[in-house]
Design a protein around this motif. Structure first.
Motif, short mmCIF file in Angstrom:
data_model
loop_
_atom_site.label_atom_id
_atom_site.label_comp_id
_atom_site.label_asym_id
_atom_site.label_seq_id
_atom_site.Cartn_x
_atom_site.Cartn_y
_atom_site.Cartn_z
N LEU A 37 0.49 -0.97 0.24
CA LEU A 37 0.28 -0.15 0.21
C LEU A 37 0.44 1.07 -0.18
O LEU A 37 1.61 1.51 1.28
N LEU A 39 1.76 5.16 0.09
CA LEU A 39 1.10 6.54 0.25
C LEU A 39 1.57 7.88 0.15
O LEU A 39 2.51 7.93 0.51
N GLU A 84 -8.18 9.98 7.90
CA GLU A 84 -6.96 9.38 6.52
C GLU A 84 -7.04 7.79 7.02
O GLU A 84 -6.88 7.03 6.12
N MET A 88 -8.21 4.40 4.66
CA MET A 88 -6.54 2.83 4.71
C MET A 88 -7.29 1.56 4.69
O MET A 88 -7.08 1.08 4.36
N GLU A 89 -8.54 1.56 5.59
CA GLU A 89 -8.55 0.83 6.07
C GLU A 89 -9.38 0.08 4.71
O GLU A 89 -9.65 -1.21 4.38
N ILE A 100 2.71 -1.36 4.31
CA ILE A 100 2.95 0.12 4.20
C ILE A 100 3.98 0.80 3.45
O ILE A 100 5.20 1.29 3.92
N ARG A 109 0.61 8.67 9.39
CA ARG A 109 -0.75 7.55 8.79
C ARG A 109 -0.23 6.29 9.17
O ARG A 109 -0.76 5.23 9.66
N PHE A 113 -1.99 3.45 11.86
CA PHE A 113 -2.43 2.75 11.29
C PHE A 113 -1.96 1.35 11.91
O PHE A 113 -2.88 0.51 12.69
#
Length: 281
Positions: A37, A39, A84, A88-89, A100, A109, A113
């Motif tokens: 993921l 960001l 935010e 993400m979830e 991440i 973030r 998270f």
């Protein structure tokens, strides 16, 4: 690499204003590897990650554009950390856990998270992260909502403002890259001619302190991040005080000083980010 033709081949959905892009692994060697993921740093578009993504065909990839980017409307509010994290979830629904990769301000973030949902995080790569320990949110949020937002809403509708912002942002990004590589205008220049993108970018910048303070509050209540974390640091390197903040926040941290890169490491040294992903997962 042009952003739009590349993303056009990916799965794309807009959820609560966030544009979520997904690309499955294109190489068979990716079986069993955790998805990644990405960001974006403050006011940056997901397309900035394309040089990195091109070098990891063996992993599923998820990328996000915030509301106001990618042709979406800016909602007229400052972003906050809780919103935010919820985005993400939603973005990783369908995956049990992800690596991440977070640039600059997105480190807030990533850390939050990982503290709140440790079971969803296989590893973390911090790309020249923002490191702060603000304890107070400050007046910026209230002041900007009451004063700056209406002004911005009126000003950035003017074509000349968009053109000037596009040129200025591109010059700034050039100074943050040391590789001499051409910056894709669709990622680092053209988006800011769109009034909604310009508003969204300024709103995110205005939310910096409040998001950092919300993270600091979380640090006081939840134990440090346990996921293996690689911090890729470009000059100027963090001070001793900021290094202590970073080391306290991440229990399993490895630091790498990338001295031939500037802040836009995804442009200067995408290979180092790919290596770091493999290192933590």
């Amino acid at each position: 690499m042009s952003a739009e033709p590349e993303f056009a081949r990916w799965s794309r959905a807009v959820v609560d204003g966030f544009t979520v892009y997904q690309r499955p692994a294109t190489a068979s060697a990716g079986e069993g590897k955790d998805p990644v993921l990405f960001l974006n740093g403050c006011a940056l578009a997901a397309a900035g990650w394309l040089p990195v993504i091109a070098e990891m065909p063996d992993r599923d990839v998820i990328a996000l554009d915030r509301p106001g980017f990618a042709g979406t409307r800016w909602p007229g509010t400052l972003p906050d950390l809780a919103g935010e994290l919820a985005a993400m979830e939603r973005a990783i629904a369908g995956h049990s856990r992800v690596v991440i990769v977070a640039h600059s301000m997105a480190a807030f973030r990533a850390e939050a998270f990982a503290r709140l949902r440790p079971e969803r995080v296989a590893g973390i790569v911090l790309v020249d992260p923002s490191i702060e320990d603000y304890r107070f949110r400050g007046p910026a949020g209230r002041f900007s909502l009451a004063t700056w937002m209406p002004v911005l809403g009126a000003l950035v509708t003017r074509e000349q403002i968009g053109e000037a912002a596009s040129w200025l942002s591109h010059q700034g990004f050039l100074r943050q890259s040391g590789s001499g590589r051409a910056l894709d205008p669709e990622a680092f220049k053209d988006p800011y001619t769109d009034p909604d993108t310009l508003r969204a970018a300024i709103a995110e910048w205005l939310s910096y302190r409040s998001q950092a303070a919300d993270l600091e509050s979380l640090r006081g209540r939840i134990e440090p991040v346990r996921a293996r974390t690689s911090a890729l640091l470009a000059p100027p390197l963090p001070s001793r005080s900021r290094s202590r903040i970073l080391e306290a926040a991440f229990a399993d941290l490895v630091r790498h000083e990338i001295r031939d890169s500037r802040h836009l490491m995804m442009i200067d040294r995408p290979d180092m980010i790919v290596e770091a992903v493999d290192e933590v997962s």
